[in-house]
Design a protein around this motif. Structure first.
Motif, mmCIF file in Angstrom:
data_model
loop_
_atom_site.group_PDB
_atom_site.id
_atom_site.type_symbol
_atom_site.label_atom_id
_atom_site.label_comp_id
_atom_site.label_asym_id
_atom_site.label_seq_id
_atom_site.Cartn_x
_atom_site.Cartn_y
_atom_site.Cartn_z
ATOM 1 N N ALA A 128 0.850 -1.187 0.000
ATOM 2 C CA ALA A 128 0.000 0.000 0.000
ATOM 3 C C ALA A 128 0.887 1.239 0.000
ATOM 4 O O ALA A 128 1.952 1.268 0.630
ATOM 5 C CB ALA A 128 -0.909 0.007 1.227
ATOM 6 N N TYR A 129 0.418 2.271 -0.701
ATOM 7 C CA TYR A 129 1.135 3.540 -0.801
ATOM 8 C C TYR A 129 0.347 4.622 -0.064
ATOM 9 O O TYR A 129 -0.891 4.671 -0.127
ATOM 10 C CB TYR A 129 1.303 3.940 -2.260
ATOM 11 C CG TYR A 129 2.304 3.099 -3.031
ATOM 12 C CD1 TYR A 129 3.588 3.576 -3.286
ATOM 13 C CD2 TYR A 129 1.979 1.833 -3.504
ATOM 14 C CE1 TYR A 129 4.516 2.825 -3.981
ATOM 15 C CE2 TYR A 129 2.897 1.052 -4.196
ATOM 16 C CZ TYR A 129 4.160 1.561 -4.438
ATOM 17 O OH TYR A 129 5.085 0.802 -5.127
ATOM 18 N N SER A 130 1.074 5.524 0.606
ATOM 19 C CA SER A 130 0.396 6.586 1.350
ATOM 20 C C SER A 130 1.341 7.749 1.594
ATOM 21 O O SER A 130 2.542 7.664 1.348
ATOM 22 C CB SER A 130 -0.127 6.046 2.692
ATOM 23 O OG SER A 130 0.946 5.612 3.513
ATOM 24 N N ARG A 131 0.762 8.851 2.072
ATOM 25 C CA ARG A 131 1.482 10.032 2.568
ATOM 26 C C ARG A 131 2.479 10.595 1.553
ATOM 27 O O ARG A 131 3.651 10.770 1.833
ATOM 28 C CB ARG A 131 2.181 9.715 3.892
ATOM 29 C CG ARG A 131 1.243 9.370 5.041
ATOM 30 C CD ARG A 131 2.023 9.253 6.340
ATOM 31 N NE ARG A 131 2.738 10.500 6.631
ATOM 32 C CZ ARG A 131 3.795 10.577 7.452
ATOM 33 N NH1 ARG A 131 4.272 9.485 8.019
ATOM 34 N NH2 ARG A 131 4.384 11.747 7.665
ATOM 35 N N SER A 166 2.858 1.388 -14.328
ATOM 36 C CA SER A 166 2.439 2.566 -15.088
ATOM 37 C C SER A 166 0.924 2.721 -15.121
ATOM 38 O O SER A 166 0.423 3.800 -15.468
ATOM 39 C CB SER A 166 2.975 2.474 -16.519
ATOM 40 O OG SER A 166 2.429 1.350 -17.194
ATOM 41 N N ARG A 167 0.185 1.676 -14.757
ATOM 42 C CA ARG A 167 -1.278 1.740 -14.732
ATOM 43 C C ARG A 167 -1.848 1.579 -13.318
ATOM 44 O O ARG A 167 -3.069 1.441 -13.163
ATOM 45 C CB ARG A 167 -1.850 0.659 -15.658
ATOM 46 C CG ARG A 167 -1.658 0.930 -17.162
ATOM 47 C CD ARG A 167 -2.488 2.111 -17.610
ATOM 48 N NE ARG A 167 -2.281 2.499 -18.980
ATOM 49 C CZ ARG A 167 -3.162 2.299 -19.965
ATOM 50 N NH1 ARG A 167 -4.292 1.650 -19.729
ATOM 51 N NH2 ARG A 167 -2.910 2.733 -21.182
ATOM 52 N N ASP A 168 -1.013 1.584 -12.302
ATOM 53 C CA ASP A 168 -1.480 1.474 -10.917
ATOM 54 C C ASP A 168 -0.720 2.498 -10.095
ATOM 55 O O ASP A 168 0.322 2.215 -9.513
ATOM 56 C CB ASP A 168 -1.241 0.057 -10.387
ATOM 57 C CG ASP A 168 -1.789 -0.140 -8.979
ATOM 58 O OD1 ASP A 168 -2.463 0.779 -8.473
ATOM 59 O OD2 ASP A 168 -1.518 -1.198 -8.369
ATOM 60 N N LEU A 169 -1.276 3.724 -10.070
ATOM 61 C CA LEU A 169 -0.590 4.867 -9.464
ATOM 62 C C LEU A 169 -1.545 5.556 -8.487
ATOM 63 O O LEU A 169 -2.196 6.552 -8.833
ATOM 64 C CB LEU A 169 -0.112 5.836 -10.547
ATOM 65 C CG LEU A 169 0.874 5.237 -11.564
ATOM 66 C CD1 LEU A 169 1.015 6.138 -12.783
ATOM 67 C CD2 LEU A 169 2.226 4.991 -10.908
ATOM 68 N N PRO A 170 -1.652 5.033 -7.261
ATOM 69 C CA PRO A 170 -2.654 5.558 -6.328
ATOM 70 C C PRO A 170 -2.360 6.947 -5.771
ATOM 71 O O PRO A 170 -3.273 7.603 -5.265
ATOM 72 C CB PRO A 170 -2.651 4.511 -5.201
ATOM 73 C CG PRO A 170 -1.290 3.896 -5.252
ATOM 74 C CD PRO A 170 -0.918 3.875 -6.699
ATOM 75 N N LEU A 171 -1.116 7.392 -5.823
ATOM 76 C CA LEU A 171 -0.763 8.688 -5.267
ATOM 77 C C LEU A 171 -0.436 9.670 -6.387
ATOM 78 O O LEU A 171 0.244 9.321 -7.348
ATOM 79 C CB LEU A 171 0.454 8.571 -4.347
ATOM 80 C CG LEU A 171 0.380 7.571 -3.198
ATOM 81 C CD1 LEU A 171 1.665 7.617 -2.377
ATOM 82 C CD2 LEU A 171 -0.829 7.821 -2.310
#
Length: 759
Positions: A636-639, A743-748
């Protein structure tokens, strides 16, 4: 080309080489009573160019000052520059070279040490790129340099950084993907490790193939027609990045024409773009037979001819001098670049061993090959968590000829160990791989630990293979293709009726896993019918051990695609072949050659829309996106935080920080990817990769990742090439940074504005 088996190289293997005086040079440490130091002083007096206290440029000039014109000419030919103890090369006779000029030797190197036994068969560079691992790339470079040096080679013709423009190209597996930053960065790391990885055993690198060498069909009789902006932002950029990071000794010019001029006599490419704009300080050498002239080539910036002398033979050079077409100063300048590069890369001061070793493999090198096969394998599909295999007391069917070391119609695990010569499955591998760890053997051994039974079918009879699959609880079917130098792919489907085999197996067993062993992207029309898909590329000598560890979960998947997999041929940036973009056309628009001398015109009309940028700009969903790869855990990506400022030197710098958390139950490694979208007025097609970072994370662990996007970096992250002003500029307007796992999964994402200026 097969550089290392020219007549000259065959000759050197049969001669007792008398090593030059340079082998007696000492360490350079000043110890009055040391015999080695005394010998070094003596050598420096007799051959002042061997004085290591002087700069490479000073030493090169000292050598040239002591040389006749014909001795200088020797450096303009690869064979006579290397074989300093010889004077006759084919039909050409040179004078003896100056004293202390060392014996050096080169061979092909992108896939390992070519054309000789007793070396490690690493996975192909495409798999290396799929690891996105700079540290592992350096480990390969260190291992490869050690093997090269002990085989009596101190210069490798590689790495190759041609952009994967089209999946048809036969040499795609030799390259490092479709993105300039990924390709150039890994190449730079590789070059540094070759030169510096083993003290006392430096190996110089010659980066290739410059430029626009993106297909094998008619490569010597075609023109890659590329607009100026695309030339700078796409095809020359990996060379610029590799040069900035690694400082290679040489750059190899390619067979093809670029915009109507052969690459090896193209002044805009060589003197202009490469030497002046990029700032390359090494020498330019031809591919084997890619030179077409004497004066035009030298005037354009070519420094050395590969293999036996032809266009740069003394008689041709003297004729050009007499005609006033070239000058003696130009000959000296070319020789200077060659000598300086050899000195700067340590070749003058670290003599090769007197005799090549038969077997230069080590346990450490084998471990690198295994690690690269593991990290380079990409998990593309894992429906219903069919992987990792947790079967107990079950039956596993393994199907396909490349799973076994026993050949079926000439095809076996060796076929896909590394790239074959000539793109022909009956030809030997470029890097010898006589006995790889076959997947069948490794999977059988690993399955036995779970009390599972393995049954095998070679896949030569589709109906029989389906019956075998039906008898098992899980089926693993292998699909492959054969690609290499000289030939492009005849199809983007897996070879030898492979699609039908996969569909038949999947129809007989709903728990089917496909392992792809291909040189690059292929079509997967059966993807919806199978549960698991793994892309192993050509995985090298340790292929079976790597695959067994991955499929049974002893090793986690960490690979990410360095290329885009299309859903159909119609989706490709170059369109549905044959056409003007691939393979190119002749007069009247025909794609079929009728005149053997005609130049095929290849239109790079997709421009900047190469790889994932095409799919983004055209809003086309790929089958598997650039940067994509699954794991047995989740991240998971955050902040996300972005801060931008100008440095004291005027460089624009954006610091991008974010958290990555392993939210799953397994340890794993994530390749975080940072993309930048330029203002709409820039004319850029979608986003560009500007940074990537690999992190190892235990379950529940969070790491704060920080990267800096610097306008002064060689990848020019904020800039576009202005063809009117012939300069890089930073467009003013709104920029967007995006962070994620592909390149197609960029949550931030975050946007901000920048004022435009030249940089």
């Amino acid at each position: 080309m097969i550089h290392a088996i020219s007549k000259v190289h065959r000759l050197r293997s049969t001669l007792a080489i008398v090593l030059p005086l340079a082998i007696l040079v000492g360490t350079g440490v000043t110890v009055a009573a040391s015999p080695e130091s005394a010998q070094a002083d003596s050598t420096s007096k007799a051959c002042p160019w061997m004085n290591k206290s002087k700069s490479p440029g000073q030493r090169a000039n000292l050598l040239l000052d002591a040389s006749t014109l014909e001795q200088q000419m020797r450096w303009l030919n690869e064979a006579s520059a290397n074989e300093t103890n010889l004077t006759v090369f084919g039909s050409t006779t040179y004078p003896a070279q100056v004293a202390c000029a060392p014996f050096t030797a080169d061979t092909d190197g992108p896939m390992g040490i070519a054309y000789t036994p007793g070396v490690t068969a690493f996975p192909i560079p495409m798999a290396q790129a799929a690891s996105w691992d700079e540290r592992l790339t350096r480990a390969k470079g260190k291992a490869e340099a050690d093997e090269a040096f002990r085989k009596r080679y101190d210069q490798l013709l590689g790495p190759a950084v041609d952009i994967v423009r089209s999946p048809w190209a036969g040499r795609n597996g030799e390259y490092l993907g479709e993105d300039p930053l990924l390709s150039g960065t890994l190449a730079g790391d590789w070059i540094n490790a070759l030169r510096n990885g083993n003290p006392g055993e430096p190996v110089a690198a010659v980066v290739k193939h410059y430029l626009g060498n993106n297909q094998e069909i008619d490569r010597s009789t075609s023109s890659s027609n590329i607009d100026d902006r695309t030339l700078h932002e796409v095809y020359s950029l990996p060379f610029a990045i590799a040069n900035s990071i690694g400082h290679p000794a040489g750059v190899m010019c390619s067979y093809n024409q670029v915009n109507g001029k052969y690459a090896c006599e193209n002044p805009e490419l060589l003197n202009g773009l490469l030497k002046k704009e990029i700032g390359f300080k090494g020498f330019v050498v031809t591919d084997n037979g890619s030179q077409h002239s004497t004066a035009a080539s030298l005037n354009a910036g070519l420094d050395q001819e590969l293999s036996l002398p032809k266009y740069f033979a003394p008689d041709k050079l003297h004729a050009a001098l007499d005609a006033g077409e070239i000058t003696k100063a130009q000959i000296r300048a070319a020789a200077f670049r060659v000598i300086r590069a050899k000195i700067a890369n340590g070749l003058f001061d670290n003599p090769l061993p007197a005799v090549a070793q038969d077997n230069v493999r080590t346990d450490a090198h084998d471990a690198v090959a295994l690690k690269m096969a593991e990290e380079g394998s990409v998990l593309l599909q894992n429906r219903n968590q069919i992987l990792p295999l947790t079967l107990r007391n079950k039956t596993i069917a393994i199907i396909g000829p490349t799973a076994s070391n026993t050949p079926t119609a000439g095809v076996s695990a060796s076929t896909v160990c590394t790239s074959p010569l000539y793109g022909d499955p009956s030809a030997p591998n470029a890097v010898q791989c006589p006995n790889p760890v076959a997947p069948l053997d490794a999977l059988t051994a690993r399955a036995a630990r779970n009390h599972d039974t393995v049954i095998y079918d070679d896949g030569s009879d589709v109906k029989r293979a389906a019956r075998t699959a039906a008898q098992a609880d899980t089926a693993i079917v292998f699909g492959y293709n054969v690609a290499g130098e000289y030939f492009d792919l005849p199809s983007l489907n897996v070879a030898n009726n492979g699609d039908a085999l996969i569909e038949a197996v999947a129809g007989a067993n709903r728990h089917t896993i496909v392992d792809l062993e291909t040189a690059g992207p292929v079509l997967t029309p059966w993807a919806d019918k199978v549960q698991g898909i793994v892309e192993s590329w050509y995985p090298g000598e340790a292929q079976g051990d790597a695959l067994a560890g991955l499929l049974f979960g002893n090793v986690n998947f960490t690979g990410k695609l360095p290329v885009t997999f299309p859903k159909s041929i119609a989706d490709l940036p170059t369109g549905a072949a044959p056409n003007a973009q691939y393979p190119g056309t002749f007069a009247g628009g025909s794609t079929t050659r009728t005149d053997p001398e005609a130049i095929r015109q290849v239109a790079y009309s997709e421009g900047l829309k190469v790889g994932y940028k095409w799919y983004d700009a055209q809003h086309i969903a790929p089958q598997f996106a650039f940067g994509f790869g699954l794991s047995y855990t989740k991240f998971a990506y955050s902040r996300l935080a972005v801060s931008t400022h100008y440095s004291s030197s005027g460089a624009l710098r954006s610091t991008v920080s974010f958290n990555v958390t392993n939210t799953g139950r397994s340890a794993g490694a994530e390749v975080s990817q940072v993309y930048l979208t330029l203002p709409g007025t820039s004319g850029e097609p979608g986003k560009r990769l500007v940074s990537f970072k690999r992190q190892k994370l235990t379950p529940g662990e969070t790491q704060r990742v920080r990267v800096v996007i610097d306008s002064s970096s060689s990848n020019r992250p904020f800039s576009v090439w202005d063809s009117d002003t012939k300069a890089w500029r930073i467009p003013g307007g709104k920029y967007a940074v995006s962070v994620g796992s592909s390149s197609r999964d960029l949550p931030l994402s975050r946007t901000w504005r920048i004022g435009g200026h030249s940089k």
